[in-house]
Design an enzyme around this catalytic site. Structure first.
Site, short mmCIF file in Angstrom:
data_model
loop_
_atom_site.label_atom_id
_atom_site.label_comp_id
_atom_site.label_asym_id
_atom_site.label_seq_id
_atom_site.Cartn_x
_atom_site.Cartn_y
_atom_site.Cartn_z
CB CYS A 246 -1.02 -0.04 1.13
SG CYS A 246 -2.51 0.85 0.65
CG HIS A 330 -4.02 -3.79 2.81
ND1 HIS A 330 -3.03 -3.33 3.65
CD2 HIS A 330 -4.60 -2.70 2.28
CE1 HIS A 330 -3.02 -2.01 3.63
NE2 HIS A 330 -3.97 -1.61 2.81
CD GLU A 332 -2.01 -6.27 5.28
OE1 GLU A 332 -1.58 -6.57 4.15
OE2 GLU A 332 -2.47 -5.14 5.54
N1 GLN Z 1 -3.34 1.74 3.39
C1 GLN Z 1 -2.37 2.54 2.97
O1 GLN Z 1 -1.19 2.28 3.13
C2 GLN Z 1 -2.80 3.82 2.32
C3 GLN Z 1 -1.70 4.53 1.58
C4 GLN Z 1 -2.01 6.00 1.31
N2 GLN Z 1 -2.16 6.72 2.54
C5 GLN Z 1 -3.25 6.09 0.46
O2 GLN Z 1 -4.29 6.49 0.94
O3 GLN Z 1 -3.20 5.77 -0.71
#
Ligand code: GLN
Length: 358
Positions: A246, A330, A332
């Site tokens: 992410c 994600h 995970e």
């Molecule tokens: N879940 C995250 O790592 C989000 C990454 C970043 N803050 C976004 O909104 O794209």
């Protein structure tokens, strides 16, 4: 229940009832279409600064579990506190029933002084956010407060730990750069053969002795993490495996010389379909992001690894020759499907191969 208002920067005002803390809060209003998983979502540090709208119509009916620790980290939650700035739901179930519940959602929000508003038409709100894009907003109780744009702040610096922590005794030494990591990432590593060194977002990990590098998820605009990008650029000169999730994926894109941009309203749900580039294989994934890597800006030695099947955006990148890869989604999970957890095994296989070649 006290009356409260949700006010958006476009002038929309929605009346509702207060649950959780009876207080005002401002932030960026985003929506998630996940049907369950509010204990996980609310403690995910990536939501820092955001007022979260849950589209599932009834929320709170399974309460909130009690805390349990595992290797000094939470077994239940994704961090040690509630990170959302506020919560917006349609029907808040004041009664809850679940074998694992220890308290109500409202009482849990009160513990962290986070306001909730219920009785809001979340379908209308979500349509608006889809048409106009994520908007600034505020939940207003007795006291009116100004709008606040969290993306102008370095939120990662606020949620990243102050010091270095060590976990596990496995044979692969992995550095985890904690930009606001979800604890399930730590659990996924500890279930494998790993010794984990968890370091703050701006820590110079290049001086450490390690076998593989991991970059976590985190809140806000990835371009705020210039210190991490600088250290990562050094790591990209070497051949040790690197895996990012992410925000970590966005940081890899930026460190590689590519660019990121803000999506109109982001992806937040547990059923986002992605396709692995060069295959016909797709996966259903858990997602929570508002920014993405622009694959057109990546240097030629990088390619898109996964593509979002809803809107074609980049869901991960990969180096053509070195063991560097990332996912915007994600693997995970927590909450969401565990279908892509094998990517942790792929990363550790790359680590083992790197070590065998030394
Ligand atoms: N879940 C995250 O790592 C989000 C990454 C970043 N803050 C976004 O909104 O794209």
């Amino acid at each position: 229940m006290n009356q409260v208002k949700l006010i958006l920067e476009d002038g929309t005002e929605l009346e509702g009832e207060s649950f959780g803390a009876y207080t005002s809060a401002a932030g960026e209003v985003v929506f998630s279409t996940a049907m369950t998983g509010y204990p996980e979502n609310l403690t995910d540090p990536s939501f820092a600064g955001q007022i979260l709208v849950l589209t599932y119509p009834m929320v709170g009916n399974y309460g909130v579990p009690g805390e349990e620790l595992y290797e000094s980290i939470s077994r239940i939650f994704e961090s040690d506190k509630v990170h959302v700035a506020g919560l917006v739901v349609n029907y808040y179930s004041q009664e809850h029933s679940h074998w694992h519940a220890a308290k109500s959602l409202g009482d849990w929000l009160k513990e962290y002084n986070i306001p909730g508003i219920c009785g809001v038409d979340t379908r209308l709100l979500t349509k608006k956010l889809r048409e106009k894009g994520a908007l600034l907003g505020k939940i207003v109780a007795e006291e009116d407060i100004p709008m606040h744009d969290p993306n102008l702040e370095n939120l990662v610096a606020q949620v990243s730990p102050a010091g270095v922590q060590h976990y596990g005794h496995g044979q692969h030494k992995i550095v985890l750069v904690d930009c606001g990591t979800k604890t399930n990432i730590i659990r996924c590593f500890l279930e494998r053969d790993v010794e984990l060194i968890r370091v703050p977002w701006d820590y110079d990990f290049t001086q450490l002795d390690y076998d593989g590098l991991f970059l976590s998820n985190g809140p806000g605009d990835p371009k705020m993490c210039q210190a991490t990008i600088k250290h990562l650029q050094k790591a990209l000169q070497q051949d040790k495996p690197i895996f990012g999730i992410c925000l970590g994926s966005q940081l890899m894109g930026l460190a590689a010389g590519g660019d990121t941009f803000k999506l109109k309203y982001g992806h937040r749900s547990h059923n986002q379909p992605v396709k692995r580039t060069g295959t016909q294989r797709s996966y259903i994934t858990s997602q929570n992001h508002g920014f993405a890597v622009d694959p057109k800006t990546l240097p030629s030695e990088w390619t898109m690894l996964f593509e979002n099947l809803n809107d074609g955006t980049c869901e991960g990148i990969q180096h053509q020759t070195k063991p560097f890869f990332s996912t915007q989604f994600h693997p995970e999970a927590a909450g969401g499907p565990q279908d892509t957890e094998f990517l942790f095994d792929d990363f550790l296989k790359a680590v083992a191969a790197y070590k065998a070649a030394q």
